[in-house]
Design an enzyme around this catalytic site. Structure first.
Site, PDB file in Angstrom:
ATOM      1  N   HIS A  35     -75.046  12.597 -51.315  1.00 26.87           N
ATOM      2  CA  HIS A  35     -75.998  12.061 -49.895  1.00 26.87           C
ATOM      3  C   HIS A  35     -74.766  11.134 -49.378  1.00 26.87           C
ATOM      4  O   HIS A  35     -75.988   9.719 -48.531  1.00 26.87           O
ATOM      5  CB  HIS A  35     -77.385  11.776 -49.930  1.00 26.87           C
ATOM      6  CG  HIS A  35     -78.384  12.590 -50.023  1.00 26.87           C
ATOM      7  ND1 HIS A  35     -78.898  13.313 -48.521  1.00 26.87           N
ATOM      8  CD2 HIS A  35     -78.897  13.467 -51.273  1.00 26.87           C
ATOM      9  CE1 HIS A  35     -79.085  14.724 -49.544  1.00 26.87           C
ATOM     10  NE2 HIS A  35     -79.669  14.900 -50.678  1.00 26.87           N
ATOM     11  N   ALA A 125     -77.691  27.314 -57.262  1.00 28.52           N
ATOM     12  CA  ALA A 125     -78.026  26.349 -58.130  1.00 28.52           C
ATOM     13  C   ALA A 125     -77.198  25.490 -57.398  1.00 28.52           C
ATOM     14  O   ALA A 125     -77.224  23.991 -58.021  1.00 28.52           O
ATOM     15  CB  ALA A 125     -77.444  26.899 -59.205  1.00 28.52           C
ATOM     16  N   SER A 129     -71.843  28.426 -54.305  1.00 29.43           N
ATOM     17  CA  SER A 129     -71.396  29.372 -53.917  1.00 29.43           C
ATOM     18  C   SER A 129     -70.318  29.652 -52.629  1.00 29.43           C
ATOM     19  O   SER A 129     -68.940  30.357 -52.801  1.00 29.43           O
ATOM     20  CB  SER A 129     -71.941  30.428 -54.229  1.00 29.43           C
ATOM     21  OG  SER A 129     -72.839  30.628 -53.758  1.00 29.43           O
ATOM     22  N   ASP A 174     -68.556  19.918 -50.037  1.00 32.94           N
ATOM     23  CA  ASP A 174     -68.192  21.390 -50.954  1.00 32.94           C
ATOM     24  C   ASP A 174     -66.614  22.313 -50.475  1.00 32.94           C
ATOM     25  O   ASP A 174     -65.889  22.475 -51.271  1.00 32.94           O
ATOM     26  CB  ASP A 174     -69.458  22.034 -50.267  1.00 32.94           C
ATOM     27  CG  ASP A 174     -70.241  21.458 -50.775  1.00 32.94           C
ATOM     28  OD1 ASP A 174     -70.654  20.304 -51.547  1.00 32.94           O
ATOM     29  OD2 ASP A 174     -71.717  21.888 -50.824  1.00 32.94           O
TER      30      ASP A 174
END
EC number: 2.7.1.6
Length: 382
Positions: A35, A125, A129, A174
């Site tokens: 975060h 998860a 992805s 990400d």
């Protein structure tokens, strides 16, 4: 049959000619720095050896044809000459369409493509992805049409597609680690400048990810609340982001802040400091210090940011009791379930796996999923 062989075989079978390229983009796990990304702070992720793979070839027209091997070979087909809009029923299509639409706004010097997509990044998860898919699709067009885009631009393009086209808020971490990851390294990323420094991982250390399989329910609403609380904290200090607030400045006036906001701010400031220190501990091969920092990070997420759940805390306790000070473990990802990440000497992995298998389900009623990963290379041809 690996993902490359699978997608190439399917490409030839469905399209009737061979693919010219196969591209991969990895998922990721964040070792520390939770975060902090939307507060313009620091994160320390590594790419993992689970990825999205696309076999592809350029077309001589303006059509994009896509086969999703993991969704019963569902097909999506759209034209680059018509406005790209969301697909009514196939959510996976929207990640592809969003990336292409935003690429057109960056550099539209490309034509049609045939592609077959498959991946093994576990979905839901918290291992990214979706970012892996976005970066893989962006890299396909960049490689096939020699677009002058670097990894950071492909990552930003994927983030824009997810935020604006798919409609899901996310930071840049990400996509950036999927695009820029380096084998046997983690990446210390400055989320303000997008500068990334490769940090070598100690030899003989495994990256273990354990999915609690506790279904996250609060994650969307609570995520937005945390963001708002952080923004409130930054406004209190009259700074653009919490990145610009020092722990000293915070400690001097913490009592004047709303108590809940104060806890949120303290997490972000201390987590930023931990993340920068963790990069130097890893580089020195100091797994003991890294373990202490990961433990502090987990306690801060549990007590100050309040984003862990009992199932996750149980997993962390089981792993910590097994490894002692020979490594570290913490929750990773947005919170309220998901995964823990552990850095463990390779020879301790079987003991950890056994301890978790014996105790976690007995204590929580849920069976975990265990992944042993290697820090891997970012997006490119495979």
């Amino acid at each position: 049959m690996n993902l490359k062989e699978k997608t190439r075989a399917l490409f030839a079978e469905i399209f009737g000619y061979p693919a010219t390229h196969t591209i991969q983009a990895p998922g990721r796990v964040n070792l520390i720095g939770e975060h902090t990304d939307y507060n313009d702070g620091f994160v320390l992720p590594c790419a993992i050896d689970y990825q999205t793979v696309i076999s592809c070839a350029p077309r001589d027209d303006r059509t994009v044809r896509v086969i999703a091997a993991d969704y019963d070979n569902q097909v999506d087909e759209f034209s680059l000459d018509a406005p790209i809009v969301t697909h009514d029923s196939q959510q996976w299509s929207n990640y592809v369409r969003g990336v292409v639409k935003h690429l057109q706004q960056r550099n539209n010097a490309f034509g049609g493509v045939d592609m077959v997509i498959s991946g093994n990044v576990p979905q839901g998860a918290g291992l990214s992805s979706s970012a892996s898919l976005e970066v893989a699709v962006g890299t396909v067009f960049q490689q096939l049409y020699h677009l002058p885009l670097d990894g950071a631009q492909i990552a930003l393009n994927g983030q824009e597609a997810e935020n604006q086209f798919v409609g899901c808020n996310c930071g840049i971490m990400d996509q950036l680690i999927s695009a820029l990851g380096k084998k046997d390294h983690a990446l210390l990323i400055d989320c303000r400048t997008l500068g990334a420094k490769a940090v070598s991982m100690p030899k003989g250390v495994a990256v273990v990810i354990i999915n609690s399989n506790f279904k996250r329910t609060l994650v969307g609403s609570e995520y937005n609340t945390r963001r708002e609380q952080c923004e409130t904290g930054a406004r209190f200090f009259q700074q653009p982001a919490l990145r610009d607030v020092s722990l000293e400045a915070f400690n001097a006036v913490a009592s004047e802040l709303d108590p809940v906001v104060a806890k949120r701010v303290r997490h972000v400031l201390s987590e930023n400091a931990r993340t920068v220190e963790a990069a130097s501990a890893l580089e020195k091969g100091d797994l003991q210090r890294m373990g202490q920092l990961m433990a502090e990070s987990h306690a801060s997420m549990r007590d100050d940011f309040e984003i862990t759940v009992p199932q996750i805390d149980t997993l962390v306790d089981i792993v910590k009791a097994t490894i002692g000070d020979q490594g570290g473990v913490r929750m990773t990802g947005g919170g309220f379930g998901g995964c823990v990440v552990a850095l463990i000497p390779e020879d301790l992995v079987p003991a950890v796996q056994q301890a978790v298998a014996q105790q976690y389900e007995a204590k929580t009623g849920i069976k975990e999923t265990f992944y042993v990963c290697k820090p891997s290379q970012g997006a490119g041809q495979c």
